[in-house]
Design a protein around this motif. Structure first.
Motif, PDB file in Angstrom:
ATOM      1  N   TYR A  73      -5.396  -1.078  -6.472  1.00  0.00           N
ATOM      2  CA  TYR A  73      -4.507  -1.799  -5.570  1.00  0.00           C
ATOM      3  C   TYR A  73      -5.284  -2.985  -4.983  1.00  0.00           C
ATOM      4  O   TYR A  73      -6.508  -2.898  -4.814  1.00  0.00           O
ATOM      5  N   ARG A  96       6.601   2.170  -9.214  1.00  0.00           N
ATOM      6  CA  ARG A  96       5.326   2.872  -9.193  1.00  0.00           C
ATOM      7  C   ARG A  96       5.548   4.272  -9.776  1.00  0.00           C
ATOM      8  O   ARG A  96       6.621   4.845  -9.608  1.00  0.00           O
ATOM      9  N   SER A 123       0.839  -1.192   0.000  1.00  0.00           N
ATOM     10  CA  SER A 123       0.000   0.000   0.000  1.00  0.00           C
ATOM     11  C   SER A 123       0.873   1.240   0.000  1.00  0.00           C
ATOM     12  O   SER A 123       2.062   1.189  -0.315  1.00  0.00           O
ATOM     13  N   ILE A 144      -4.448   6.972  -4.021  1.00  0.00           N
ATOM     14  CA  ILE A 144      -4.145   5.837  -4.890  1.00  0.00           C
ATOM     15  C   ILE A 144      -5.157   5.852  -6.029  1.00  0.00           C
ATOM     16  O   ILE A 144      -6.344   5.576  -5.824  1.00  0.00           O
TER      17      ILE A 144
END
Length: 361
Positions: free
Chosen positions: A252, A293, A241, A248
């Protein structure tokens, strides 16, 4: 003392040492080498080792290499019934039937009792199940000491042997254990000889996005009591996370243990149910982290370092392994960070997400 007749046969040396010290049934001796000789039961391993030692003892006596029979008397008694013939041949006294040091010669009876009671329950109410065993504290302590004192690298626990053998018997009756997604665990209590039924929690995979900042997923990190976990009233597993202040904006994964929900929109979280997942799939999720990411960082700076939104307020894009690496990169810039959003995840997880999202055949 019986000489070390085979310097290179470690299994025989360990068997000889164990049977010199302990009376062991076939299964409990064989279990000391359970990870060797694939395809055989522990009872077969133990009996084979006992016969091998008895044959060698008889040869040593016949070849006059072993003259003092008192050296092997305890060993032959500890071997059990299979050694009775050899004992009567060389000793005038009555053969002593000794209980197994570990199970007290009750292991076969326990397996049969567990099998009968489980089969009766499953015939009355068929369910997806797994088996469990609760050892008495005395047997558990005895087994642990036995393994540690003798350095048994290939040992299998008594629990595992009982579960596996009873599972095979139940499978032959048409009730095969369901290891991936059981509804209940049938636990045999060796002390009371009763079966305890423990209902297993279901695990559901969800994908979520977080549109608000400051509300964590887990109650553990909640300062004011607000969290996603508290809202859904279920335990959650988070493969990976971001800090609660990071939005976000790409799906996820989240595993919810408990009641099934279709979709949920609460506290700035949007959750979409994917499917019920097995133990193996949960393990895959835990092992498959993103390789990198893509973050969008909104900053304030008098210098132009990114795409300007309004009078020094700018957006920057960073690719980083995780949030910690992102902070390291940001620390090298003379900027004021306003907010952070994650836009994309890269790596093997994308393929796993595609696999888990497929509809079952």
């Amino acid at each position: 003392m019986l000489r070390d007749y085979s310097d290179n046969w470690e299994v025989h040396k360990v068997s000889l040492r164990l049977l010199t010290r302990y009376s062991l049934c076939d299964s409990c001796l064989g279990r000391a080498f359970a990870k060797l000789g694939h395809g055989h039961e522990n009872k077969e391993r133990g009996l084979a080792l006992k016969l091998s030692l008895l044959l060698e003892i008889d040869r040593l006596i016949k070849d006059h290499e072993l003259r003092d029979l008192e050296q092997v008397k305890e060993l032959i008694l500890n071997v059990g019934q299979v050694g009775e013939g050899l004992f009567r041949k060389y000793y005038s006294e009555k053969f002593q039937r000794r209980p197994c040091y570990l199970c007290g010669n009750l292991l076969d009876d326990i397996k049969q009792d567990f099998f009968r009671k489980s089969l009766h329950m499953l015939r009355e109410k068929p369910v997806r199940y797994v088996l469990g065993v609760k050892l008495s504290s005395s047997i558990s302590d005895l087994e642990t000491k036995f393994v540690v004192d003798n350095g048994l690298l290939y040992y299998e626990s008594m629990k595992n042997e009982i579960k596996r053998e009873v599972g095979k018997m139940l499978s032959k009756e048409g009730f095969e254990p369901e290891l991936d997604s059981p509804e209940v665990e049938l636990i045999y209590d060796m002390e009371s000889r009763a079966i305890i039924t423990l209902r297993k929690n279901h695990k559901y995979l969800y994908y979520y996005v977080r549109l608000s900042r400051g509300i964590p997923i887990s109650s553990w990190y909640s300062k004011g009591g607000e969290s996603l976990e508290a809202e859904i009233q279920g335990k959650v597993m988070i493969p990976f996370s971001e800090p609660s202040d990071v939005r976000i904006l790409t799906p996820y994964p989240l595993v919810v243990i408990g009641e099934e929900m279709s979709e949920l929109n609460t506290r700035g979280y949007l959750l979409k149910r994917v499917k019920e997942v097995s133990k193996k799939e949960v393990s895959l999720l835990a092992q498959t982290k993103p390789e990198s990411r893509v973050y969008r960082v909104t900053i304030y700076s008098r210098e132009k370092v990114g795409r300007e939104i309004y009078e020094g307020i700018q957006d920057l894009l960073f690719e980083a392994k995780d949030y910690r690496q992102l902070r390291e990169k940001l620390s090298q810039l003379n900027v004021q960070v306003i907010s952070v959003d994650v836009l994309e995840i890269k790596g093997k997880f994308e393929r796993l997400r595609s696999y888990l999202s497929r509809a079952p055949k």
